[in-house]
Design a protein around this motif. Structure first.
Motif, PDB file in Angstrom:
ATOM      1  N   PRO A   1      -3.214  -8.448  66.448  1.00 16.39           N
ATOM      2  CA  PRO A   1      -3.093  -9.531  65.459  1.00 16.39           C
ATOM      3  C   PRO A   1      -2.839  -8.993  64.053  1.00 16.39           C
ATOM      4  O   PRO A   1      -3.267  -7.888  63.693  1.00 16.39           O
ATOM      5  N   LEU A   2      -2.126  -9.790  63.252  1.00 17.11           N
ATOM      6  CA  LEU A   2      -1.853  -9.421  61.867  1.00 17.11           C
ATOM      7  C   LEU A   2      -3.122  -9.505  61.034  1.00 17.11           C
ATOM      8  O   LEU A   2      -4.010 -10.322  61.306  1.00 17.11           O
ATOM      9  N   LEU A   3      -3.189  -8.656  60.017  1.00 14.88           N
ATOM     10  CA  LEU A   3      -4.237  -8.776  58.999  1.00 14.88           C
ATOM     11  C   LEU A   3      -3.625  -9.538  57.832  1.00 14.88           C
ATOM     12  O   LEU A   3      -2.672  -9.065  57.211  1.00 14.88           O
ATOM     13  N   PRO A   4      -4.136 -10.721  57.505  1.00 12.92           N
ATOM     14  CA  PRO A   4      -3.460 -11.572  56.514  1.00 12.92           C
ATOM     15  C   PRO A   4      -3.548 -11.018  55.098  1.00 12.92           C
ATOM     16  O   PRO A   4      -4.381 -10.159  54.788  1.00 12.92           O
ATOM     17  N   LEU A   5      -2.675 -11.542  54.242  1.00 10.18           N
ATOM     18  CA  LEU A   5      -2.706 -11.224  52.816  1.00 10.18           C
ATOM     19  C   LEU A   5      -4.060 -11.582  52.234  1.00 10.18           C
ATOM     20  O   LEU A   5      -4.608 -12.641  52.501  1.00 10.18           O
ATOM     21  N   SER A   6      -4.610 -10.658  51.432  1.00 12.17           N
ATOM     22  CA  SER A   6      -5.880 -10.929  50.760  1.00 12.17           C
ATOM     23  C   SER A   6      -5.856 -10.277  49.389  1.00 12.17           C
ATOM     24  O   SER A   6      -4.932  -9.532  49.058  1.00 12.17           O
ATOM     25  N   LEU A   7      -6.878 -10.559  48.591  1.00 13.98           N
ATOM     26  CA  LEU A   7      -6.915 -10.018  47.225  1.00 13.98           C
ATOM     27  C   LEU A   7      -6.908  -8.498  47.259  1.00 13.98           C
ATOM     28  O   LEU A   7      -7.799  -7.872  47.827  1.00 13.98           O
ATOM     29  N   GLY A   8      -5.902  -7.912  46.649  1.00 10.97           N
ATOM     30  CA  GLY A   8      -5.807  -6.462  46.571  1.00 10.97           C
ATOM     31  C   GLY A   8      -5.175  -5.796  47.775  1.00 10.97           C
ATOM     32  O   GLY A   8      -5.001  -4.575  47.779  1.00 10.97           O
ATOM     33  N   TYR A   9      -4.816  -6.577  48.813  1.00 16.73           N
ATOM     34  CA  TYR A   9      -4.238  -5.986  50.025  1.00 16.73           C
ATOM     35  C   TYR A   9      -3.028  -6.803  50.488  1.00 16.73           C
ATOM     36  O   TYR A   9      -3.108  -8.038  50.551  1.00 16.73           O
TER      37      TYR A   9
END
Length: 362
Positions: A191-199
């Motif tokens: 599974p994808l790791l979603p966009l998050s603050l700083g990443y």
């Protein structure tokens, strides 16, 4: 008021025109220098100072100034004059040597110069080399590709297709048609790791293939609307079915001028027989190795960037659903591409490319 003095005619050498064209069109050129190059190119084409000023959105006195500077010092006169501040420590001769070495020579151990290797060769600092390259728009680390068409009917085909773009026939539609074949339904192994603050969004580098599909598309150059249909294969029989879809989608009172490439399925006997039964269709083939003349290629690039490249698809069916969804969203608010190049502009550019390739000796 009496008229001002008549402007001195400007006649460019072939080398000067190439240099000015480069400044005017290169994306990395400083905007002030690019504008001055456009002034001189327009003046060399016989345009009056007032006409140039109106076209470029500048004052007439600005045109007069740079025109006079060019007459006096040629291309060297288009650079900014010396300003107050610390005196220059690097002479024009040293700058010229660095530029000439960048353009005409190669390091012994590489195909192109880096700031480090040229600095070592010339005795300059890396920062100085970087500033010189930036001032002259030099990027030795970059290389782009091109291909010149060898079609014997290149000129005739360019004039035919560009004529359709700039002055479409009355009571007719101009459609740019092509197929985007072998679109892969790719899924990531985890599974994808979603966009998050700083990443940023993160995904595995490996993927699983779930088959391919092909998209046939017809772009209406007047409205930007696209007729599209997916098929698992892209033979002449699928192309015929797509032509039938176009035929059913467009009012019968309109003629259809279809711009398309020289792919084999477009010229089979099956398609030729179909065209005889549907005389409102007229095919206009792009020159070989000149797919950039087909506007639907630009739409395919948008589809790839916005929906396919970063998409994850668990099956070919899900890929086709995503493509149909993109078509629906696009056609809700379609916008046509604005074609500005005349046939003469394109042919002049090709002529300059041919001159450049012949001068390299390769």
């Amino acid at each position: 008021m009496p008229p001002g003095p008549k402007a001195v005619p400007i006649v460019l050498t072939a080398a000067e025109r190439r240099e000015l064209d480069g400044w005017a069109t290169r994306r990395k050129t400083e905007q002030a220098l690019a504008q001055r190059a456009r002034i001189i190119l327009a003046a060399a084409d016989g345009e009056a100072n007032t006409q140039i000023a109106e076209k470029l959105g500048i004052r007439r006195l600005t045109v007069v100034k740079w025109r006079a500077r060019f007459v006096e010092d040629r291309t060297g006169g288009l650079a900014d004059g010396r300003r107050s501040g610390a005196p220059r420590r690097i002479s024009d001769e040293v700058v010229e040597q660095a530029v000439r070495k960048t353009l005409a020579e190669r390091p012994r151990d590489a195909t192109h110069w880096s700031t480090r290797s040229l600095a070592k060769e010339t005795g300059l600092s890396r920062a100085t080399v970087h500033r010189i390259w930036r001032a002259f728009g030099l990027q030795p680390h970059r290389a782009e590709t091109f291909k010149l068409s060898t079609d014997p009917d290149f000129t005739q085909k360019v004039r035919d297709i560009v004529g359709l773009y700039l002055k479409p026939p009355e009571r007719a539609l101009v459609l740019c048609v092509d197929e985007k074949s072998q679109i892969q339904a790719l899924d990531r192994t985890q599974p994808l790791l979603p966009l998050s603050l700083g990443y940023p969004e993160q995904r595995t580098h490996d993927y699983v293939r779930h088959g391919t599909t092909s998209l046939f598309a017809a772009l209406d150059i007047a409205t930007g609307k696209v007729i599209g249909k997916t098929f698992r294969r892209h033979r002449a029989s699928e192309f015929k079915k797509f032509l039938e879809t176009i035929d059913a989608s467009v009012p019968s009172e309109l003629d259809l001028h279809v711009v398309l490439d020289n792919y084999g399925t477009h010229k089979t006997k099956l398609i030729q027989r179909w065209l005889l039964k549907h005389p409102r269709f007229t095919f206009h083939f792009t020159p070989t190795s000149a797919s950039w003349l087909n506007q639907v290629e630009r739409w395919f690039a948008m589809l790839t960037d916005k929906r396919i490249r970063r998409g994850t698809f668990s099956s070919t069916t899900s890929l086709e659903a995503a493509i149909r969804d993109y078509l629906d969203v696009h056609n809700e608010h379609p916008r046509p591409f604005v074609w500005t190049k005349t046939a003469d502009d394109i042919l002049d550019s090709m002529r300059r490319y041919c001159l450049l390739t012949s001068e390299t000796g390769h």
